[in-house]
Design a protein around this motif. Structure first.
Motif, PDB file in Angstrom:
ATOM      1  N   GLN A   1       0.819  -1.209   0.000  1.00  0.00           N
ATOM      2  CA  GLN A   1       0.000   0.000   0.000  1.00  0.00           C
ATOM      3  C   GLN A   1       0.856   1.264   0.000  1.00  0.00           C
ATOM      4  O   GLN A   1       0.554   2.229  -0.712  1.00  0.00           O
ATOM      5  CB  GLN A   1      -0.933  -0.004   1.215  1.00  0.00           C
ATOM      6  N   LEU A   2       1.913   1.295   0.800  1.00  0.00           N
ATOM      7  CA  LEU A   2       2.778   2.475   0.836  1.00  0.00           C
ATOM      8  C   LEU A   2       3.502   2.673  -0.495  1.00  0.00           C
ATOM      9  O   LEU A   2       3.645   3.801  -0.962  1.00  0.00           O
ATOM     10  CB  LEU A   2       3.800   2.367   1.972  1.00  0.00           C
ATOM     11  N   VAL A   3       3.949   1.578  -1.081  1.00  0.00           N
ATOM     12  CA  VAL A   3       4.633   1.675  -2.373  1.00  0.00           C
ATOM     13  C   VAL A   3       3.667   2.164  -3.444  1.00  0.00           C
ATOM     14  O   VAL A   3       3.992   3.035  -4.255  1.00  0.00           O
ATOM     15  CB  VAL A   3       5.249   0.314  -2.766  1.00  0.00           C
ATOM     16  N   ARG A   4       2.449   1.645  -3.419  1.00  0.00           N
ATOM     17  CA  ARG A   4       1.437   2.048  -4.406  1.00  0.00           C
ATOM     18  C   ARG A   4       1.111   3.528  -4.278  1.00  0.00           C
ATOM     19  O   ARG A   4       0.859   4.213  -5.277  1.00  0.00           O
ATOM     20  CB  ARG A   4       0.179   1.206  -4.220  1.00  0.00           C
ATOM     21  N   ALA A   5       1.134   4.031  -3.046  1.00  0.00           N
ATOM     22  CA  ALA A   5       0.820   5.445  -2.801  1.00  0.00           C
ATOM     23  C   ALA A   5       2.036   6.349  -2.971  1.00  0.00           C
ATOM     24  O   ALA A   5       1.944   7.559  -2.706  1.00  0.00           O
ATOM     25  CB  ALA A   5       0.245   5.605  -1.395  1.00  0.00           C
ATOM     26  N   CYS A   6       3.160   5.761  -3.384  1.00  0.00           N
ATOM     27  CA  CYS A   6       4.417   6.511  -3.549  1.00  0.00           C
ATOM     28  C   CYS A   6       4.892   7.116  -2.233  1.00  0.00           C
ATOM     29  O   CYS A   6       5.561   8.156  -2.206  1.00  0.00           O
ATOM     30  CB  CYS A   6       4.278   7.609  -4.602  1.00  0.00           C
ATOM     31  N   SER A   7       4.539   6.469  -1.124  1.00  0.00           N
ATOM     32  CA  SER A   7       5.001   6.890   0.196  1.00  0.00           C
ATOM     33  C   SER A   7       6.235   6.112   0.632  1.00  0.00           C
ATOM     34  O   SER A   7       6.839   6.424   1.667  1.00  0.00           O
ATOM     35  CB  SER A   7       3.894   6.696   1.246  1.00  0.00           C
ATOM     36  N   ALA A   8       6.584   5.078  -0.135  1.00  0.00           N
ATOM     37  CA  ALA A   8       7.763   4.263   0.145  1.00  0.00           C
ATOM     38  C   ALA A   8       8.179   3.570  -1.139  1.00  0.00           C
ATOM     39  O   ALA A   8       7.407   3.502  -2.106  1.00  0.00           O
ATOM     40  CB  ALA A   8       7.470   3.238   1.238  1.00  0.00           C
ATOM     41  N   ARG A   9       9.386   3.042  -1.141  1.00  0.00           N
ATOM     42  CA  ARG A   9       9.848   2.246  -2.269  1.00  0.00           C
ATOM     43  C   ARG A   9      10.741   1.129  -1.734  1.00  0.00           C
ATOM     44  O   ARG A   9      11.291   1.227  -0.634  1.00  0.00           O
ATOM     45  CB  ARG A   9      10.606   3.104  -3.283  1.00  0.00           C
ATOM     46  N   VAL A  10      10.853   0.084  -2.503  1.00  0.00           N
ATOM     47  CA  VAL A  10      11.694  -1.047  -2.121  1.00  0.00           C
ATOM     48  C   VAL A  10      12.877  -1.109  -3.077  1.00  0.00           C
ATOM     49  O   VAL A  10      12.710  -1.147  -4.302  1.00  0.00           O
ATOM     50  CB  VAL A  10      10.910  -2.371  -2.159  1.00  0.00           C
ATOM     51  N   GLU A  11      14.078  -1.105  -2.496  1.00  0.00           N
ATOM     52  CA  GLU A  11      15.306  -1.216  -3.279  1.00  0.00           C
ATOM     53  C   GLU A  11      16.291  -2.102  -2.519  1.00  0.00           C
ATOM     54  O   GLU A  11      16.529  -1.861  -1.324  1.00  0.00           O
ATOM     55  CB  GLU A  11      15.939   0.160  -3.514  1.00  0.00           C
ATOM     56  N   ASN A  12      16.819  -3.095  -3.197  1.00  0.00           N
ATOM     57  CA  ASN A  12      17.834  -3.987  -2.591  1.00  0.00           C
ATOM     58  C   ASN A  12      17.382  -4.527  -1.235  1.00  0.00           C
ATOM     59  O   ASN A  12      18.134  -4.519  -0.260  1.00  0.00           O
ATOM     60  CB  ASN A  12      19.167  -3.238  -2.433  1.00  0.00           C
ATOM     61  N   GLU A  13      16.142  -4.994  -1.217  1.00  0.00           N
ATOM     62  CA  GLU A  13      15.556  -5.595  -0.019  1.00  0.00           C
ATOM     63  C   GLU A  13      15.405  -4.616   1.138  1.00  0.00           C
ATOM     64  O   GLU A  13      15.253  -5.023   2.291  1.00  0.00           O
ATOM     65  CB  GLU A  13      16.375  -6.805   0.446  1.00  0.00           C
ATOM     66  N   LEU A  14      15.451  -3.322   0.833  1.00  0.00           N
ATOM     67  CA  LEU A  14      15.227  -2.300   1.843  1.00  0.00           C
ATOM     68  C   LEU A  14      13.921  -1.570   1.552  1.00  0.00           C
ATOM     69  O   LEU A  14      13.634  -1.229   0.389  1.00  0.00           O
ATOM     70  CB  LEU A  14      16.366  -1.293   1.866  1.00  0.00           C
ATOM     71  N   LEU A  15      13.149  -1.273   2.604  1.00  0.00           N
ATOM     72  CA  LEU A  15      11.967  -0.421   2.484  1.00  0.00           C
ATOM     73  C   LEU A  15      12.428   0.980   2.818  1.00  0.00           C
ATOM     74  O   LEU A  15      12.905   1.255   3.931  1.00  0.00           O
ATOM     75  CB  LEU A  15      10.875  -0.881   3.451  1.00  0.00           C
ATOM     76  N   LEU A  16      12.307   1.899   1.859  1.00  0.00           N
ATOM     77  CA  LEU A  16      12.820   3.246   2.000  1.00  0.00           C
ATOM     78  C   LEU A  16      11.687   4.251   2.059  1.00  0.00           C
ATOM     79  O   LEU A  16      10.696   4.140   1.338  1.00  0.00           O
ATOM     80  CB  LEU A  16      13.728   3.593   0.811  1.00  0.00           C
TER      81      LEU A  16
END
Length: 302
Positions: A284-299
């Protein structure tokens, strides 16, 4: 509409609530102190605005960590008298971590002391102006707000923002919250407020429009309480991410498992396992552009 010269607003990000400094001729008071992770910034803002004066009194609208997390630091520096809503007094005096919300939400708050309480119906002199203390249950069962009739200014905490209000937490804890939130909006509508200082976001004047948006939002949430639960999960994860800025994706499940309120929401409201809830919240956060996942990290993002 301009604020009275005695009213100073420090607009903060979403991790810390806004702070309202009220400078009178003979004393200074503040409403809400932000989150503990930002305590040095809070202290610096207050010291700069005081120009060598002392902060005499500190008031807390409600006992959520983003509103009272700077209390201990301000007390240590200024020795200010601190006041909280009366029903929370014994919890703070005994620092009952099971009764206070910090442990339940996975958030932090340094222990602070209190010198007195505030109750709905009181009138306080802050910044040489008279302010009414009003009960504002809904987001928090024991929240209060402050209204200055002479200036038509409302310090609304999380009862009313320009676009909505805070999570209705009592509903997640098995108590009534939607009806209380609606009643609080009615109280605000009955005031002649022309300017609102919210707990988060910019000061605004379009009070009627904000109330209309808040009522529509409340109708949407109360029509299906699952929506309030889902909103709470996203807000809680975003808060944790704002604090940390990044975390391994693999640590989100054990983090959720350590937070009592997340466990209650998963089982009681959403019928999910901890693993399912964590995966859903990240998505949900990624879809809302409130977070992203890179290299197994939630940013943190957005």
């Amino acid at each position: 509409m301009k604020l009275h010269p005695s009213i100073h607003v420090f607009e903060r990000g979403w991790l810390s609530s806004n702070n309202v400094l009220l400078l009178g001729r003979h004393d200074a008071a503040m409403i809400d102190s932000g989150y503990v992770a930002h305590k040095q910034q809070t202290l610096d803002l207050v010291r700069h605005a005081l120009h060598g004066r002392r902060l005499d009194r500190l008031y807390t609208t409600h006992l959520h960590s983003d509103h009272c997390g700077g209390n201990a630091a301000l007390q240590a520096h200024f020795g200010c008298d601190t006041y909280i809503p009366e029903p929370e007094a014994e919890k703070v005096r005994h620092w009952d971590e099971d009764a206070l919300s910090f442990k339940a939400t996975g958030q932090q708050c340094e222990r602070f002391s209190i010198d007195g309480v505030i109750s709905a119906g009181e009138t306080l002199t802050l910044g040489d102006l008279e302010w009414q203390v009003l009960g504002a249950p809904g987001h928090h069962a024991h929240s209060v707000i402050f209204y200055c009739p002479s200036e038509k200014v409302l310090v609304s905490a999380d009862a009313l923002w320009q676009n909505g209000f805070g999570v209705i937490f009592p509903e997640l804890e098995g108590d009534e919250g939607f009806a209380e939130a609606a009643a609080t909006l009615d109280v605000i509508a009955g005031l002649d407020a022309k300017l609102v200082i919210p707990g988060h976001g910019a000061v605004f004047e379009d009070v009627d429009a904000a109330l209309s948006r808040a009522r529509r939002r409340l109708d949407f949430l109360s029509a299906d309480p699952k929506r309030n639960a889902e909103y709470a999960v996203k807000v809680l994860l975003k808060f944790l991410l704002l604090e940390r800025q990044s975390m391994p994706v693999a640590e989100v499940v054990p983090l959720f498992a350590s937070i009592p309120l997340m466990q209650a929401i998963a089982s009681r409201h959403l019928g999910m396992s901890t693993e399912q809830l964590a995966a859903w919240a990240i998505k949900q956060l990624v879809r809302a552009c409130s977070a992203r996942v890179e290299n197994e990290l939630l940013l943190n993002d957005g």
